[in-house]
Scaffold this active site. Structure first.
Site, PDB file in Angstrom:
ATOM      1  N   HIS A   1      52.088  47.172  98.537  1.00 60.74           N
ATOM      2  CA  HIS A   1      53.096  47.559  99.533  1.00 60.74           C
ATOM      3  C   HIS A   1      52.659  48.810 100.289  1.00 60.74           C
ATOM      4  CE1 HIS A   1      56.197  44.629  98.917  1.00 60.74           C
ATOM      5  NE2 HIS A   1      56.387  44.938  97.646  1.00 60.74           N
TER       6      HIS A   1
ATOM      7  N   GLU B   1      57.088  40.389  99.978  1.00 63.21           N
ATOM      8  CA  GLU B   1      56.869  40.223  98.546  1.00 63.21           C
ATOM      9  C   GLU B   1      55.735  39.235  98.284  1.00 63.21           C
ATOM     10  OE1 GLU B   1      58.134  41.952  96.049  1.00 63.21           O
ATOM     11  OE2 GLU B   1      59.168  43.143  97.560  1.00 63.21           O
TER      12      GLU B   1
ATOM     13  N   HIS C   1      50.915  45.438  92.590  1.00 62.50           N
ATOM     14  CA  HIS C   1      51.892  44.912  93.549  1.00 62.50           C
ATOM     15  C   HIS C   1      52.487  46.050  94.378  1.00 62.50           C
ATOM     16  CE1 HIS C   1      55.289  42.320  94.917  1.00 62.50           C
ATOM     17  NE2 HIS C   1      55.948  43.465  94.876  1.00 62.50           N
ATOM     18  N   GLU C   2      52.875  47.141  93.717  1.00 65.30           N
ATOM     19  CA  GLU C   2      53.451  48.268  94.448  1.00 65.30           C
ATOM     20  C   GLU C   2      52.403  48.964  95.312  1.00 65.30           C
ATOM     21  OE1 GLU C   2      56.505  48.416  94.573  1.00 65.30           O
ATOM     22  OE2 GLU C   2      56.896  47.055  92.905  1.00 65.30           O
TER      23      GLU C   2
END
Length: 315
Positions: free
Chosen positions: A142, A214, A138-139
Site C-alpha cells: 500500500h 486490496e 501487504h501493508e
C-alpha cells in the site's frame, strides 16, 4: 479525482442547506449561498488537514503506540518490517502496535518518507513469522503503490461529509416550521434526498476504491516476499479468528487488511456484495493467492500431512 468528487458532495450539500434552510437563491431569500461557501471552506480545511495530519489522527483514533523492543514479539515485528522495507525498496516506516485482540493491520501516511504501519497485538499473537511477513508485505505494498495518501484523504473527507450531512439534517428539522410557503417540491425533494444519502454515497465511493487496491496490494506483496502462501495462511487465520476490532470506525474500516467489523456481506460474492463491502471477499483473495502458488486451497495441507506421515514411517 476522488478528492474532486468529495468536494462536489460538500458543495451540493451546502447548496441544499442554502435552499432548504435560508431560502438562498430564491425570490425573497438571501442573495448569497452562505452554507455553500461554508461547505467549500470545510472541504478545503478537511483536505489540508488530511494531507498534513491525517495519518497521526488515524493512528491516534485506534490507540496506536510505539514498539517496546524489550518485548520479543515487538522485536520480531521490527525485524520483519526491516526485511520487507529492504525487499520493497521503501524507506523504513514507523512501526506501531494497537493493543487489541483482533488480528488486523493497516498502513497510513502521506508518502513513503512519512508512512506508518500499525499492527494489533492480536495479530502478533496469532500469526507465525512467515505469516506476519505476508501481512507486512501487504501493508508495505500500500505504501509502495501510494494507496496510503488516497485512503487517508478518503478517511478524513468521509468524516467531513458525515458531519456536514448531520448538520444539514438537524438544520432542516429545526427550521422547517419557520419556512414561509411550501417551496418548490422539484427542488426540495432532491435536496432532501441528497442530504439524507450523501454519507451513504460517499461511503460507497470509499468502498469501491478500497476493494480494488486490496487486490493490487496482495499481488504486490507476493512480489516482495516471493511467497504467496505466507499471506494466504495469514488471511485464513484472520478469517477464522473472526474478532472485531474495538477501536475501528466506519470511516477507517477501508484502511485495514480485512474489514475490522467482519460483516457477513464481506464473505459473499456478487454485484451487491461488491458494492456494499469495504473489502473484496477474503475467500476470493485466499483463492487467488493459492493460485499464484500453483495450489488449491487445502492442497498444501494435504502435501504436508503426507510428508509428515512418510517421515514418521521412516523413523
Amino acid at each position: 479525482m476522488i478528492v474532486f468528487c468529495f468536494v462536489i458532495f460538500f458543495l451540493l450539500v451546502g447548496l441544499s442547506v442554502d435552499y432548504l434552510y435560508v431560502s438562498a437563491l430564491t425570490p425573497g431569500g438571501l442573495p448569497l449561498p452562505l452554507a455553500t461557501a461554508g461547505a467549500l471552506l470545510l472541504a478545503v480545511f478537511m483536505t489540508v488537514t488530511a494531507f498534513g495530519y491525517g495519518g497521526n489522527l488515524i493512528l491516534a483514533s485506534v490507540g496506536a503506540e510505539g514498539l517496546d523492543i524489550r518485548i520479543p514479539e515487538h522485536r520480531e515485528l521490527h525485524n520483519v518490517v526491516t526485511e520487507i522495507a529492504l525487499a520493497s525498496g521503501c524507506p523504513m516506516p514507523k512501526v506501531l502496535v494497537a493493543y487489541d485482540a483482533s488480528p488486523n493491520a493497516f498502513a497510513t501516511g502521506r508518502n513513503e518518507a512519512s508512512a506508518s504501519i500499525c499492527v494489533t497485538t492480536g495479530l502478533l499473537a496469532l500469526l507465525s513469522r512467515e505469516e506476519t511477513q505476508g501481512v507486512i508485505a501487504h501493508e508495505m505494498a500500500h505504501i509502495k503503490n501510494r494507496d496510503i495518501l488516497l485512503m487517508m484523504l478518503v478517511s478524513v473527507l468521509l468524516g467531513g461529509v458525515a458531519l456536514l450531512a448531520d448538520w444539514a439534517q438537524r438544520s432542516f428539522l429545526h427550521s422547517r416550521h419557520r419556512r414561509r410557503g411550501g417551496g418548490n417540491l422539484i427542488m426540495i425533494i432532491p435536496a432532501l434526498l441528497l442530504i439524507m444519502f450523501s454519507p451513504l454515497i460517499s461511503r460507497l465511493l470509499a468502498m469501491a476504491v478500497s476493494r480494488q487496491r486490496e487486490f493490487l496490494a496482495d499481488a504486490t506483496a507476493v512480489e516482495f516476499t516471493r511467497n504467496p502462501m505466507g499471506l494466504a495462511k495469514a488471511l485464513e487465520k484472520i478469517r477464522d479468528a473472526n474478532i472485531p476490532f474495538q477501536h475501528a470506525s466506519r470511516g477507517t474500516a477501508h484502511l485495514f487488511i480485512v474489514n475490522p467489523f467482519r460483516h457477513r456481506l464481506d464473505e459473499r460474492d456478487g454485484k451487491w456484495s461488491d458494492l456494499l463491502s469495504t473489502h473484496p471477499p477474503i475467500n476470493r483473495r485466499i483463492l487467488l493467492l493459492y493460485q499464484m502458488a500453483g495450489l488449491r486451497p487445502g492442497e498444501q495441507q494435504t502435501k504436508v500431512a503426507a510428508l509428515e506421515s512418510i517421515s514418521a514411517t521412516a523413523i
